[in-house]
Scaffold this motif. Structure first.
Motif, PDB file in Angstrom:
ATOM      1  N   GLY A 221       0.807  -1.217   0.000  1.00 52.40           N
ATOM      2  CA  GLY A 221       0.000   0.000   0.000  1.00 52.40           C
ATOM      3  C   GLY A 221       0.836   1.262   0.000  1.00 52.40           C
ATOM      4  O   GLY A 221       0.334   2.353   0.277  1.00 52.40           O
ATOM      5  N   GLU A 222       2.114   1.151  -0.348  1.00 51.70           N
ATOM      6  CA  GLU A 222       3.012   2.302  -0.345  1.00 51.70           C
ATOM      7  C   GLU A 222       2.898   3.131  -1.616  1.00 51.70           C
ATOM      8  O   GLU A 222       3.231   4.315  -1.614  1.00 51.70           O
ATOM      9  CB  GLU A 222       4.459   1.831  -0.164  1.00 51.70           C
ATOM     10  CG  GLU A 222       4.695   1.157   1.173  1.00 51.70           C
ATOM     11  CD  GLU A 222       6.048   0.476   1.284  1.00 51.70           C
ATOM     12  OE1 GLU A 222       6.304  -0.094   2.354  1.00 51.70           O
ATOM     13  OE2 GLU A 222       6.842   0.487   0.311  1.00 51.70           O
ATOM     14  N   ILE A 223       2.476   2.501  -2.700  1.00 51.03           N
ATOM     15  CA  ILE A 223       2.237   3.207  -3.958  1.00 51.03           C
ATOM     16  C   ILE A 223       0.896   2.728  -4.508  1.00 51.03           C
ATOM     17  O   ILE A 223       0.358   1.714  -4.070  1.00 51.03           O
ATOM     18  CB  ILE A 223       3.367   2.984  -4.997  1.00 51.03           C
ATOM     19  CG1 ILE A 223       3.483   1.504  -5.380  1.00 51.03           C
ATOM     20  CG2 ILE A 223       4.694   3.512  -4.471  1.00 51.03           C
ATOM     21  CD1 ILE A 223       4.453   1.231  -6.528  1.00 51.03           C
ATOM     22  N   ALA A 224       0.376   3.463  -5.468  1.00 54.03           N
ATOM     23  CA  ALA A 224      -0.923   3.130  -6.054  1.00 54.03           C
ATOM     24  C   ALA A 224      -0.882   1.755  -6.717  1.00 54.03           C
ATOM     25  O   ALA A 224       0.127   1.363  -7.322  1.00 54.03           O
ATOM     26  CB  ALA A 224      -1.324   4.181  -7.082  1.00 54.03           C
ATOM     27  N   PHE A 225      -1.968   1.037  -6.586  1.00 55.30           N
ATOM     28  CA  PHE A 225      -2.084  -0.278  -7.198  1.00 55.30           C
ATOM     29  C   PHE A 225      -2.135  -0.144  -8.715  1.00 55.30           C
ATOM     30  O   PHE A 225      -2.834   0.709  -9.247  1.00 55.30           O
ATOM     31  CB  PHE A 225      -3.341  -0.987  -6.686  1.00 55.30           C
ATOM     32  CG  PHE A 225      -3.529  -2.351  -7.272  1.00 55.30           C
ATOM     33  CD1 PHE A 225      -2.726  -3.401  -6.864  1.00 55.30           C
ATOM     34  CD2 PHE A 225      -4.492  -2.583  -8.240  1.00 55.30           C
ATOM     35  CE1 PHE A 225      -2.879  -4.669  -7.417  1.00 55.30           C
ATOM     36  CE2 PHE A 225      -4.653  -3.847  -8.789  1.00 55.30           C
ATOM     37  CZ  PHE A 225      -3.845  -4.881  -8.375  1.00 55.30           C
ATOM     38  N   ASP A 226      -1.394  -0.998  -9.404  1.00 55.13           N
ATOM     39  CA  ASP A 226      -1.347  -1.009 -10.867  1.00 55.13           C
ATOM     40  C   ASP A 226      -1.499  -2.456 -11.326  1.00 55.13           C
ATOM     41  O   ASP A 226      -0.543  -3.235 -11.281  1.00 55.13           O
ATOM     42  CB  ASP A 226      -0.011  -0.420 -11.334  1.00 55.13           C
ATOM     43  CG  ASP A 226       0.141  -0.361 -12.848  1.00 55.13           C
ATOM     44  OD1 ASP A 226      -0.633  -1.026 -13.577  1.00 55.13           O
ATOM     45  OD2 ASP A 226       1.061   0.339 -13.305  1.00 55.13           O
ATOM     46  N   ALA A 227      -2.702  -2.802 -11.755  1.00 53.03           N
ATOM     47  CA  ALA A 227      -3.000  -4.178 -12.154  1.00 53.03           C
ATOM     48  C   ALA A 227      -2.112  -4.628 -13.308  1.00 53.03           C
ATOM     49  O   ALA A 227      -1.680  -5.788 -13.349  1.00 53.03           O
ATOM     50  CB  ALA A 227      -4.478  -4.318 -12.524  1.00 53.03           C
ATOM     51  N   ASP A 228      -1.826  -3.726 -14.240  1.00 55.21           N
ATOM     52  CA  ASP A 228      -0.987  -4.106 -15.376  1.00 55.21           C
ATOM     53  C   ASP A 228       0.433  -4.442 -14.941  1.00 55.21           C
ATOM     54  O   ASP A 228       1.039  -5.387 -15.457  1.00 55.21           O
ATOM     55  CB  ASP A 228      -0.972  -2.994 -16.431  1.00 55.21           C
ATOM     56  CG  ASP A 228      -2.305  -2.864 -17.154  1.00 55.21           C
ATOM     57  OD1 ASP A 228      -3.046  -3.868 -17.247  1.00 55.21           O
ATOM     58  OD2 ASP A 228      -2.614  -1.745 -17.613  1.00 55.21           O
ATOM     59  N   ALA A 229       0.973  -3.696 -13.988  1.00 55.90           N
ATOM     60  CA  ALA A 229       2.317  -3.990 -13.479  1.00 55.90           C
ATOM     61  C   ALA A 229       2.333  -5.343 -12.772  1.00 55.90           C
ATOM     62  O   ALA A 229       3.283  -6.117 -12.923  1.00 55.90           O
ATOM     63  CB  ALA A 229       2.777  -2.885 -12.531  1.00 55.90           C
ATOM     64  N   LEU A 230       1.270  -5.654 -12.031  1.00 56.33           N
ATOM     65  CA  LEU A 230       1.195  -6.945 -11.354  1.00 56.33           C
ATOM     66  C   LEU A 230       1.058  -8.079 -12.368  1.00 56.33           C
ATOM     67  O   LEU A 230       1.678  -9.127 -12.220  1.00 56.33           O
ATOM     68  CB  LEU A 230       0.033  -6.971 -10.363  1.00 56.33           C
ATOM     69  CG  LEU A 230      -0.055  -8.229  -9.502  1.00 56.33           C
ATOM     70  CD1 LEU A 230       1.238  -8.480  -8.723  1.00 56.33           C
ATOM     71  CD2 LEU A 230      -1.246  -8.136  -8.557  1.00 56.33           C
ATOM     72  N   ARG A 231       0.269  -7.858 -13.410  1.00 51.32           N
ATOM     73  CA  ARG A 231       0.149  -8.876 -14.467  1.00 51.32           C
ATOM     74  C   ARG A 231       1.505  -9.141 -15.116  1.00 51.32           C
ATOM     75  O   ARG A 231       1.853 -10.291 -15.397  1.00 51.32           O
ATOM     76  CB  ARG A 231      -0.853  -8.431 -15.531  1.00 51.32           C
ATOM     77  CG  ARG A 231      -2.281  -8.603 -15.146  1.00 51.32           C
ATOM     78  CD  ARG A 231      -3.227  -8.261 -16.308  1.00 51.32           C
ATOM     79  NE  ARG A 231      -4.567  -8.103 -15.794  1.00 51.32           N
ATOM     80  CZ  ARG A 231      -5.139  -6.939 -15.483  1.00 51.32           C
ATOM     81  NH1 ARG A 231      -4.483  -5.795 -15.664  1.00 51.32           N
ATOM     82  NH2 ARG A 231      -6.358  -6.909 -15.001  1.00 51.32           N
ATOM     83  N   GLU A 232       2.259  -8.086 -15.353  1.00 57.01           N
ATOM     84  CA  GLU A 232       3.591  -8.248 -15.957  1.00 57.01           C
ATOM     85  C   GLU A 232       4.506  -9.045 -15.036  1.00 57.01           C
ATOM     86  O   GLU A 232       5.232  -9.930 -15.490  1.00 57.01           O
ATOM     87  CB  GLU A 232       4.208  -6.893 -16.294  1.00 57.01           C
ATOM     88  CG  GLU A 232       5.575  -6.982 -16.943  1.00 57.01           C
ATOM     89  CD  GLU A 232       5.619  -7.815 -18.216  1.00 57.01           C
ATOM     90  OE1 GLU A 232       6.682  -8.403 -18.492  1.00 57.01           O
ATOM     91  OE2 GLU A 232       4.602  -7.895 -18.941  1.00 57.01           O
ATOM     92  N   ALA A 233       4.478  -8.754 -13.744  1.00 51.08           N
ATOM     93  CA  ALA A 233       5.282  -9.519 -12.787  1.00 51.08           C
ATOM     94  C   ALA A 233       4.865 -10.985 -12.808  1.00 51.08           C
ATOM     95  O   ALA A 233       5.713 -11.880 -12.808  1.00 51.08           O
ATOM     96  CB  ALA A 233       5.145  -8.932 -11.385  1.00 51.08           C
ATOM     97  N   ALA A 234       3.570 -11.238 -12.848  1.00 52.34           N
ATOM     98  CA  ALA A 234       3.070 -12.616 -12.888  1.00 52.34           C
ATOM     99  C   ALA A 234       3.551 -13.335 -14.144  1.00 52.34           C
ATOM    100  O   ALA A 234       3.908 -14.513 -14.093  1.00 52.34           O
ATOM    101  CB  ALA A 234       1.543 -12.624 -12.816  1.00 52.34           C
TER     102      ALA A 234
END
Length: 188
Positions: free
Chosen positions: A52-65
């Motif tokens: 929760g330190e920075i705004a959630f970014d679903a696309d960045a999480l998808r890329e990590a996945a």
């Protein structure tokens, strides 16, 4: 979120140590160290969102996945051919002695990473503070039978994909932590 923070800290420390070890590694050992470093960097890139330190970014999480998926399963296990242990490798002999368990964890990481990609669109758990372990009915997976003993109790990608993104991230990084705890040598 303490479990996510702990798992992330383990992976980040591992990334730093792996970077130092690269200087002496060659061939397949260097390739697998680099693969682990790429996954560690992916963890590092999304951990602030999970905290929760920075705004959630679903696309960045998808890329990590997707990065986890590209470096897990068979893509991971084929970087551990018989006879590729010993310094500078950080792989314990247990990798080859318990090959089935090792490959189960590599496949579990692939499955959970697919689930994480699906969960990215779910956002973070409202109110925060709940870990994947508590969502599963208690107890950390790190010492549990299903993580350390094979895929018998493994969740499906669809199950992971139905979770809030931070819980799915926690489940995924716990697979990494379980594998490191059993199969990665500590520094001398």
């Amino acid at each position: 979120m303490k479990k996510t923070t702990f798992a992330s800290a383990i992976l980040l420390a591992g990334t730093t140590l792996t970077a130092l070890a690269h200087g002496n590694a060659t061939g397949i050992v260097k390739e697998r160290m680099e693969s682990m470093m790429v996954m560690g960097d992916a963890v590092k890139s999304v951990t602030p969102m999970m905290r929760g330190e920075i705004a959630f970014d679903a696309d960045a999480l998808r890329e990590a996945a997707r990065i986890f998926q590209a470096h897990s399963g068979t893509a991971l296990t084929e970087k551990f051919p018989e006879g590729s242990g010993g310094k500078p490798s950080e792989a314990k002999d247990a990798v080859w002695q318990e090959w089935s368990r090792f490959t189960d964890l590599a496949e579990q990481l692939a499955t959970y990473a697919r689930g994480l990609e699906m969960a990215a669109g779910n956002g973070l758990l409202a109110g925060g503070g709940m870990s994947a372990g508590s969502m599963m009915g208690g107890g950390s997976m790190m010492g549990g039978g299903s993580m350390m003993g094979g895929t018998a109790g493994m969740m499906s990608a669809k199950d992971i994909g139905a979770m809030p993104a931070d819980a799915a991230f926690n489940m995924t990084t716990q697979v990494c932590s379980a594998c490191h705890a059993r199969f990665r040598a500590e520094d001398d």
